[in-house]
Enzyme design. Structure first.
Site, PDB file in Angstrom:
ATOM      1  N   LYS A  54       8.016 -10.896   1.371  1.00 30.77           N
ATOM      2  CA  LYS A  54       7.886 -11.073   0.849  1.00 30.77           C
ATOM      3  C   LYS A  54       9.783 -10.798   0.116  1.00 30.77           C
ATOM      4  O   LYS A  54      10.168 -11.309  -1.169  1.00 30.77           O
ATOM      5  CB  LYS A  54       7.690  -9.816  -0.136  1.00 30.77           C
ATOM      6  CG  LYS A  54       5.915 -10.436   0.651  1.00 30.77           C
ATOM      7  CD  LYS A  54       4.667  -9.671   0.394  1.00 30.77           C
ATOM      8  CE  LYS A  54       3.390 -10.471   0.631  1.00 30.77           C
ATOM      9  NZ  LYS A  54       2.475  -9.007   1.409  1.00 30.77           N
ATOM     10  N   GLN A  98       1.286  -3.073   0.181  1.00 27.84           N
ATOM     11  CA  GLN A  98       0.624  -3.676   1.205  1.00 27.84           C
ATOM     12  C   GLN A  98      -0.598  -3.344   1.968  1.00 27.84           C
ATOM     13  O   GLN A  98      -0.762  -2.029   2.318  1.00 27.84           O
ATOM     14  CB  GLN A  98       1.610  -3.955   2.725  1.00 27.84           C
ATOM     15  CG  GLN A  98       1.392  -4.974   3.435  1.00 27.84           C
ATOM     16  CD  GLN A  98       1.917  -6.437   2.932  1.00 27.84           C
ATOM     17  OE1 GLN A  98       2.480  -7.096   2.452  1.00 27.84           O
ATOM     18  NE2 GLN A  98       0.365  -7.210   3.712  1.00 27.84           N
ATOM     19  N   ASP A 121      -1.246  -9.134  -6.752  1.00 23.68           N
ATOM     20  CA  ASP A 121      -2.112  -9.150  -5.958  1.00 23.68           C
ATOM     21  C   ASP A 121      -3.776  -9.835  -6.354  1.00 23.68           C
ATOM     22  O   ASP A 121      -4.361 -10.584  -5.644  1.00 23.68           O
ATOM     23  CB  ASP A 121      -1.877  -7.594  -5.133  1.00 23.68           C
ATOM     24  CG  ASP A 121      -1.457  -8.005  -3.818  1.00 23.68           C
ATOM     25  OD1 ASP A 121      -1.317  -8.950  -3.168  1.00 23.68           O
ATOM     26  OD2 ASP A 121      -1.292  -6.659  -3.658  1.00 23.68           O
TER      27      ASP A 121
END
Ligand code: GUN
Length: 302
Positions: A54, A98, A121
């Site tokens: 990422k 995460q 997200d």
């Protein structure tokens, strides 16, 4: 007949080039770049490799990227306070924590603490609600379903009135992609069926699918005889079924297998995603797209 391969690795490159051009133009006009923070708690090897990718992708596109690594022992209170600070930081447009988190931290509490307008997200209940309403309400579609929809659209597969069957009902893939495919609009407007572990006859439903989206996490679950000839098959499964030594690096790497029996299915399907190289590369790409979208919202461009 051999199916056309829908290559996420190639489609990713096209989208990243489009995003990079947009970032450059916004920087020139407004003097700002998208800002993304990735918060990693602990040292889960899979999480480290996802976060590293990422960060690399964000740098490639010219984003401001903060990789905030925290010890596995961080308290829930301190993690919530950290998120609170990024919520207030005007140079940050996307916050990603995460997953999974260590057991002593309530994942739901953490995800709900992220400002919904920075939740790239798309996991916050406000964004789940926005997605359900559809249309202009949608802010951040969750990354894997958004990637699936992009693959379908860019492969030129017709969705209008198509029978879409989704195998799996997770909050991250099954439920949101089913919801997205039934909305009115481009790459959607389909008739959607969701099948799951309590479905009586999986094969019956799969055989009806013009577009079959499989996110069950069971290697080889979908058999070739369940596939309608000419159907589009999207395999979201990434199952580690063993290890091998990479010819390129000499390192041990996981052998990955999808939820679909690929070799047999590609003789029947019209188009199909491989594993790896299909859906996988799209998730981070869509994270980048959502982060840019967040900045564009702030600038009143969308
Ligand atoms: N862990 C595995 N996949 C994901 C993802 O898409 N988002 C977050 N936040 N954590 C993950």
């Amino acid at each position: 007949m051999t199916a056309k391969l829908i290559m996420g690795t190639e489609i990713r490159e096209t989208i990243l080039e489009e995003l990079a051009a947009e970032v450059k133009a916004i920087k020139q006009t407004h003097g700002v770049v998208p800002g993304l923070v990735t918060i990693l708690v602990g040292a889960n090897p899979a999480s480290i490799s996802y976060v590293t990718l990422k960060v690399k992708t964000a740098h490639r596109l010219g984003y401001k990227e903060i990789q905030d690594n925290q010890a596995a022992t961080i308290s829930e209170k301190d993690l919530l306070a950290l998120i609170g600070r990024y919520n207030q930081d005007d140079s940050i447009h996307g916050i990603l924590v995460q997953l999974p988190l260590p057991k002593h931290i309530d994942e739901k509490k953490v995800l709900n603490a992220i400002d919904p307008d920075k939740d790239v997200d798309g996991f916050h209940p406000v964004n789940v609600g926005r997605l359900m309403i559809g249309g202009s309400e949608v802010r951040f579609p969750p990354c894997t379903p958004a990637g699936i929809q992009e693959l379908i659209v860019r492969a030129g597969v017709k969705t209008d009135g198509a029978e879409v069957v989704v195998v799996g009902r997770s909050n991250i893939v099954g439920k949101p992609i089913a919801n997205m495919m039934l909305q009115k609009g481009k790459g959607a407007n389909a008739t959607v069926t969701v099948v799951h572990t309590a479905t009586r006859d999986l094969a019956f439903h799969c055989k009806r699918a013009d577009i079959l989206i499989v996110a069950a996490g069971v290697p080889g679950l979908v058999k070739p005889e369940w596939i309608k000839p000419g159907a589009c098959v999207i395999d979201v499964g990434v199952n580690r079924v063993g290890e091998k030594v990479s010819e390129k690096t000499g390192q041990k790497v996981a052998i990955l297998k999808g939820d679909v029996d690929f070799d047999a299915a590609k003789q029947i399907a019209g188009s199909i995603t491989p594993v790896p190289g299909g859906v996988g590369p799209m998730t981070i790409t869509m994270l980048m797209k959502n982060t840019l979208k967040s900045l564009k919202f702030k600038l009143g461009m969308v």
